[in-house]
Design a protein around this motif. Structure first.
Motif, PDB file in Angstrom:
ATOM      1  N   LEU A  29      16.989  -5.795 -13.419  1.00 34.63           N
ATOM      2  CA  LEU A  29      15.847  -5.971 -14.313  1.00 34.63           C
ATOM      3  C   LEU A  29      16.304  -6.563 -15.639  1.00 34.63           C
ATOM      4  CD1 LEU A  29      14.184  -2.466 -13.787  1.00 34.63           C
ATOM      5  CD2 LEU A  29      13.786  -4.561 -12.475  1.00 34.63           C
ATOM      6  N   THR A  30      15.499  -7.454 -16.187  1.00 34.89           N
ATOM      7  CA  THR A  30      15.725  -7.969 -17.533  1.00 34.89           C
ATOM      8  C   THR A  30      14.584  -7.496 -18.411  1.00 34.89           C
ATOM      9  OG1 THR A  30      16.867  -9.931 -16.681  1.00 34.89           O
ATOM     10  CG2 THR A  30      16.058 -10.022 -18.951  1.00 34.89           C
ATOM     11  N   LEU A  31      14.884  -6.625 -19.351  1.00 36.96           N
ATOM     12  CA  LEU A  31      13.872  -6.097 -20.247  1.00 36.96           C
ATOM     13  C   LEU A  31      13.723  -7.025 -21.460  1.00 36.96           C
ATOM     14  CD1 LEU A  31      14.826  -2.296 -20.199  1.00 36.96           C
ATOM     15  CD2 LEU A  31      13.510  -3.627 -18.521  1.00 36.96           C
ATOM     16  N   ARG A  32      12.585  -6.925 -22.122  1.00 41.10           N
ATOM     17  CA  ARG A  32      12.331  -7.815 -23.252  1.00 41.10           C
ATOM     18  C   ARG A  32      12.602  -7.158 -24.601  1.00 41.10           C
ATOM     19  NH1 ARG A  32       6.481 -10.282 -22.069  1.00 41.10           N
ATOM     20  NH2 ARG A  32       6.117  -8.130 -21.396  1.00 41.10           N
ATOM     21  N   ALA A  33      12.333  -5.891 -24.729  1.00 32.83           N
ATOM     22  CA  ALA A  33      12.510  -5.215 -26.014  1.00 32.83           C
ATOM     23  C   ALA A  33      13.113  -3.840 -25.770  1.00 32.83           C
ATOM     24  CB  ALA A  33      11.176  -5.108 -26.757  1.00 32.83           C
TER      25      ALA A  33
END
Length: 313
Positions: A29-33
């Protein structure tokens, strides 16, 4: 070289999963914040349970415990800079803010509105922070081992203190990236987990703890996070929960604490745990990761807690 090491780590994971009969699927997963990468291993079916292990420890290191908790969809989080998750230097906002956003952001990415959390050490600290700052996302928590810096009286082991010093810490970080015999890692883990646990750990579980630190950026990630958690061997004050904060935790919370935990004895945390309205302390024989000492003895109270029952005396 790095690809070969990653393949070796994955092969070890496959063997551990097979040993404990945990068929795994992987989500990167790539989270944004914050903008970080999180790796999630999933196994089982049922209500979701999130597992967060200690600092520098792999999520799959909890396999002996998870194997004894049937009937759930287990979500094993490799935090940024841990195992095969991308490196991260834990900069910017407070570690507490980053931790809560990572936990809730991961749940969002997986489409999980609420979940129980099983946390060990750093994972226990993340669970308590989430219980306070995002209480609607956490149904209940089981904390196995002293929860890092969360409660007054916690202390760091000498190896961690050394890593936070300028000169010796830089040398230690370099040494972590070099190949070394298993007995060196087993000796180091004995100082944190206890001699019995370190020697009871299989070679594969040991490799899951030691090999990822040789990957580029992982030892630096470990050291950077330690810097944000402790100073001169003691917890940074902002990372220790006050009695007022503990009293605001409403989620049912179980502490399973080894009687030989080197980070703090159970009685050290007892007074703070009493501040949490729906908390209970169970002391078991063992060290900081007591499921390596006796997995079933740890699993019993955790199983009961996840179902909302009390384990028979």
């Amino acid at each position: 070289m790095n690809d070969s090491l990653r393949r070796r780590i994955r092969a070890v994971e496959d063997r551990v999963a097979a040993t404990y009969r945990l068929p795994l699927s992987e989500h990167l997963l790539t989270l944004r914040a914050p903008a970080v990468g999180v790796r999630v291993l999933t196994t089982g079916e049922g209500a979701p349970v999130v597992h967060i292990n200690g600092i520098s420890a792999p999520a799959l290191g909890l396999a002996p415990l998870i194997a004894r908790l049937p009937g759930y969809r287990h979500l094993l989080l490799d935090l940024p800079g841990h195992s095969l998750a991308p490196p991260y230097h834990w900069q910017g906002r407070t570690v507490r803010e980053l931790a809560v956003d990572i936990v809730t952001g991961t749940l969002d990415a997986l489409g999980v509105p609420r979940a129980a959390v099983v946390g060990s050490s750093l994972g226990g600290l993340f669970a308590l922070w989430t219980a306070l700052d995002a209480p609607d996302r956490l149904t209940r928590a089981a904390l196995v081992g002293a929860p890092a810096t969360a409660l007054p009286g916690m202390r760091a082991v000498p190896e961690m203190v050394s890593l936070t010093t300028p000169v010796r810490g830089a040398l230690d970080q370099r040494l972590m990236q070099l190949p070394a015999p298993r007995f060196v890692a087993r000796y180091a883990l004995a100082g944190a987990l206890g001699t019995n646990a370190a020697h009871a750990m299989s070679d594969d579980l040991l490799d899951l703890h030691r090999l990822p630190l040789r990957l580029p950026g992982q030892a630096a990630s470990y050291r950077a996070l330690l810097h944000r958690l402790i100073r001169a061997g003691s917890a940074r004050p902002e990372n220790v929960l006050t009695g007022t904060e503990l009293a605001r935790i409403t989620a049912p919370t179980l502490f399973v604490w080894g009687d030989q935990d080197v980070f703090a004895a159970p009685e050290t945390g007892g007074a703070s745990i009493a501040e949490i309205p729906a908390a209970r302390l169970t002391v078991v024989a063992g060290g900081h990761n007591p499921w390596f000492d006796d997995a079933e003895r740890c699993a019993g109270p955790v199983r009961a807690h996840l179902t909302g029952a009390r384990e028979p005396a």
